[in-house]
Scaffold this active site. Structure first.
Site, PDB file in Angstrom:
ATOM      1  N   LYS A  52       0.788  -1.231   0.000  1.00 18.86           N
ATOM      2  CA  LYS A  52       0.000   0.000   0.000  1.00 18.86           C
ATOM      3  C   LYS A  52       0.825   1.288   0.000  1.00 18.86           C
ATOM      4  O   LYS A  52       0.333   2.363   0.356  1.00 18.86           O
ATOM      5  CB  LYS A  52      -1.012   0.051   1.177  1.00 18.86           C
ATOM      6  CG  LYS A  52      -1.807  -1.205   1.401  1.00 18.86           C
ATOM      7  CD  LYS A  52      -2.300  -1.884   0.164  1.00 18.86           C
ATOM      8  CE  LYS A  52      -3.392  -1.141  -0.574  1.00 18.86           C
ATOM      9  NZ  LYS A  52      -3.769  -1.929  -1.807  1.00 18.86           N
ATOM     10  N   HIS A 114       6.768  -7.449  -2.381  1.00 18.10           N
ATOM     11  CA  HIS A 114       6.620  -6.765  -1.088  1.00 18.10           C
ATOM     12  C   HIS A 114       7.616  -7.340  -0.072  1.00 18.10           C
ATOM     13  O   HIS A 114       7.501  -7.073   1.124  1.00 18.10           O
ATOM     14  CB  HIS A 114       5.205  -6.963  -0.532  1.00 18.10           C
ATOM     15  CG  HIS A 114       4.138  -6.221  -1.275  1.00 18.10           C
ATOM     16  ND1 HIS A 114       4.263  -4.907  -1.666  1.00 18.10           N
ATOM     17  CD2 HIS A 114       2.899  -6.608  -1.682  1.00 18.10           C
ATOM     18  CE1 HIS A 114       3.154  -4.524  -2.286  1.00 18.10           C
ATOM     19  NE2 HIS A 114       2.324  -5.534  -2.314  1.00 18.10           N
ATOM     20  N   SER A 144      -4.311   2.842   4.695  1.00 13.44           N
ATOM     21  CA  SER A 144      -4.558   2.228   3.398  1.00 13.44           C
ATOM     22  C   SER A 144      -4.584   0.696   3.521  1.00 13.44           C
ATOM     23  O   SER A 144      -5.442   0.019   2.939  1.00 13.44           O
ATOM     24  CB  SER A 144      -3.474   2.676   2.411  1.00 13.44           C
ATOM     25  OG  SER A 144      -3.718   2.141   1.139  1.00 13.44           O
TER      26      SER A 144
HETATM   27  S1  PPS Z   1      -0.623  -2.927  -3.232  1.00 15.44           S
HETATM   28  O1  PPS Z   1      -1.853  -3.743  -2.998  1.00 15.44           O
HETATM   29  O2  PPS Z   1       0.341  -3.101  -2.146  1.00 15.44           O
HETATM   30  O3  PPS Z   1      -0.051  -3.163  -4.541  1.00 15.44           O
HETATM   31  O4  PPS Z   1      -1.158  -1.416  -3.162  1.00 15.44           O
HETATM   32  P1  PPS Z   1      -0.341  -0.131  -3.648  1.00 15.44           P
HETATM   33  O5  PPS Z   1      -0.536   0.049  -5.088  1.00 15.44           O
HETATM   34  O6  PPS Z   1       1.051  -0.182  -3.122  1.00 15.44           O
HETATM   35  O7  PPS Z   1      -1.045   1.032  -2.847  1.00 15.44           O
HETATM   36  C1  PPS Z   1      -2.376   1.429  -3.054  1.00 15.44           C
HETATM   37  C2  PPS Z   1      -2.480   2.848  -2.561  1.00 15.44           C
HETATM   38  O8  PPS Z   1      -1.862   3.717  -3.529  1.00 15.44           O
HETATM   39  C3  PPS Z   1      -2.838   4.650  -3.978  1.00 15.44           C
HETATM   40  N1  PPS Z   1      -2.612   5.011  -5.380  1.00 15.44           N
HETATM   41  C4  PPS Z   1      -2.417   6.257  -5.799  1.00 15.44           C
HETATM   42  N2  PPS Z   1      -2.318   7.423  -5.131  1.00 15.44           N
HETATM   43  C5  PPS Z   1      -2.146   8.547  -5.861  1.00 15.44           C
HETATM   44  N3  PPS Z   1      -2.054   8.565  -7.211  1.00 15.44           N
HETATM   45  C6  PPS Z   1      -2.143   7.421  -7.928  1.00 15.44           C
HETATM   46  N4  PPS Z   1      -2.065   7.438  -9.248  1.00 15.44           N
HETATM   47  C7  PPS Z   1      -2.324   6.197  -7.212  1.00 15.44           C
HETATM   48  N5  PPS Z   1      -2.446   4.898  -7.574  1.00 15.44           N
HETATM   49  C8  PPS Z   1      -2.622   4.196  -6.445  1.00 15.44           C
HETATM   50  C9  PPS Z   1      -4.153   3.917  -3.772  1.00 15.44           C
HETATM   51  O9  PPS Z   1      -5.255   4.794  -3.845  1.00 15.44           O
HETATM   52  C10 PPS Z   1      -3.925   3.315  -2.399  1.00 15.44           C
HETATM   53  O10 PPS Z   1      -3.897   4.296  -1.372  1.00 15.44           O
HETATM   54  P2  PPS Z   1      -5.186   4.752  -0.513  1.00 15.44           P
HETATM   55  O11 PPS Z   1      -4.642   5.671   0.537  1.00 15.44           O
HETATM   56  O12 PPS Z   1      -5.773   3.516   0.076  1.00 15.44           O
HETATM   57  O13 PPS Z   1      -6.101   5.459  -1.451  1.00 15.44           O
END
Ligand code: PPS
Length: 300
Positions: A52, A114, A144
Site C-alpha cells: 500500500k 513486497h 490504506s
Molecule cells: S498494493 O496492494 O500493495 O499493490 O497497493 P499499492 O498500489 O502499493 O497502494 C495502493 C495505494 O496507492 C494509492 N494510489 C495512488 N495514489 C495517488 N495517485 C495514484 N495514481 C495512485 N495509484 C494508487 C491507492 O489509492 C492506495 O492508497 P489509498 O490511501 O488507500 O487510497
C-alpha cells in the site's frame, strides 16, 4: 476462477504465521522454492514496497515509460498485475507470480515484490538488477492497508481500526513490521547504487519531478512531451477509472467494502487516528525509528 473456489477463498481468510521472522500468510510462502530460485536477468527491474505504499502507481509509470508508446494494445488488454507480476503471489487457481514472470515477453521485465530486503531472492543481487523502492509514511500506509485488508478476501481479517493499528505497530501485518521494511531497504540503498528509493509523498507533490528522477536512474531519454503524457495517464482519477490499472478485474476484492484506488492522498490518517492513538503511535514510532536516518513527511 470457479464460483466454488471463490466462495471457499472468501470464507476462509488466511491466518498470519511466522516465516523467517516475518508475519506472513500462505499465499506468499507456498511457492517459496520457486521464488528463491527465480531465474533473474540483468535487465530485470524489481519494484519493491511495503504493501500500500504506491506499488501500482510506480508499476504503471514504469510500464508506460518502457512500453507505452510501442505496445499500445497492452494499454487496453492487460491488467497491471499481469504486466508487472507479483513475484511471491501464490493464490490457488490463479497463475503464480513466478509463472507470470517467467512467461513475460517483455524486455526489461518489470517485477513487483513486497518482500523485506533480506528475503529478496539472491538472483536479483547476483545479476545486479535495478530496483525501485517506494515508501509511504507509516500513518497513511497503515490506513490504506487497513481498508485493503477489509476488502481483500485473501488477506487476514483486520478487525476494527483500534485493533488493527495495534497490530500494525507490533508488526502483525502481512510482510511484517513497516518500520523494519522501510529502514531495511533504506540501509541497503546506502551501499547499492542500483536501488532508487522513492517516497509516495514526493510523487504526490510533484509527479513530473519524480518521473525525471526515474528516467535518469533507468537511463531513459524519454521526451518531455512523452513524460507529460504519462503524467496525465497516471494521475489518481485516471488510474481509478482505468480497468487495466484499478484492479476491478480481480475477483477476490470487494469494492463495495472499499475500492482499490481509495483516496490517493497524503494525510488521510487524520480521519482515522484518535488523538490518543496518534500520541501512542508517535511515541512508539520515535523509538522504532531512532536508529535510522530515513525521514518521512506525514503532515505531522
Ligand atoms: S498494493 O496492494 O500493495 O499493490 O497497493 P499499492 O498500489 O502499493 O497502494 C495502493 C495505494 O496507492 C494509492 N494510489 C495512488 N495514489 C495517488 N495517485 C495514484 N495514481 C495512485 N495509484 C494508487 C491507492 O489509492 C492506495 O492508497 P489509498 O490511501 O488507500 O487510497
Amino acid at each position: 476462477m470457479s464460483a466454488e473456489k471463490l466462495k471457499e477463498l472468501k470464507e476462509g481468510r488466511p491466518k498470519l504465521f511466522d516465516f523467517q521472522g516475518i508475519s506472513m500468510i500462505n499465499y506468499f510462502t507456498d511457492n517459496w522454492e520457486n521464488v528463491q530460485n527465480f531465474q533473474t536477468r540483468p535487465d530485470d527491474i524489481l519494484i519493491a514496497t511495503y504493501p500500500k505504499a504506491g506499488t501500482t502507481w510506480v508499476s504503471y509509470i514504469l510500464d508506460l515509460l518502457y512500453f507505452g508508446k510501442d505496445m499500445p494494445e497492452r494499454q487496453t488488454t492487460l491488467p497491471i498485475y499481469e504486466r508487472v507480476p507479483f513475484l511471491e503471489f501464490a493464490v490457488p487457481v490463479m497463475p503464480t507470480g513466478t509463472e507470470l514472470a517467467d512467461a513475460l515477453p517483455t524486455s526489461p521485465r518489470l517485477i513487483k515484490t513486497h518482500l523485506p530486503v533480506q528475503l529478496v531472492p539472491n538472483g536479483f543481487w547476483e545479476k545486479n538488477c535495478r530496483m525501485v523502492y517506494v515508501a509511504r509514511n507509516a500513518k497513511d500506509n497503515a490506513v490504506s492497508y487497513y481498508h485493503f485488508d477489509r476488502m481483500n478476501q485473501v488477506q487476514p481479517e483486520p478487525g476494527d481500526w483500534s485493533t488493527y493499528i495495534e497490530n500494525f505497530m507490533q508488526g502483525k501485518t502481512v510482510f511484517g513490521p513497516w518500520y523494519d521494511h522501510v529502514t531495511g531497504w533504506w540501509e541497503k540503498k546506502q551501499t547499492h547504487s542500483n536501488i532508487l528509493y522513492l517516497f509516495y509523498e514526493d510523487l504526490i507533490e510533484d509527479t513530473s519531478r519524480e518521473l525525471e528522477r526515474l528516467c535518469s536512474f533507468l537511463g531513459l531519454s524519454t521526451s518531455l512531451e512523452e513524460r507529460e503524457r504519462i503524467r496525465g495517464g497516471v494521475q489518481f482519477d485516471a488510474m481509478k477509472a482505468n480497468p487495466m490499472a484499478n484492479y476491478s478485474t480481480i475477483p477476490v476484492m470487494d469494492f463495495k467494502i472499499s475500492p482499490f484506488m481509495r483516496k490517493g492522498k497524503v494525510g488521510d490518517w487524520k480521519n482515522h487516528f484518535t488523538v490518543a492513538q496518534n500520541e501512542k503511535f508517535v511515541e512508539h514510532y520515535k523509538e522504532r525509528m531512532k536508529n535510522s536516518t530515513v525521514a518521512f513527511r506525514t503532515q505531522t
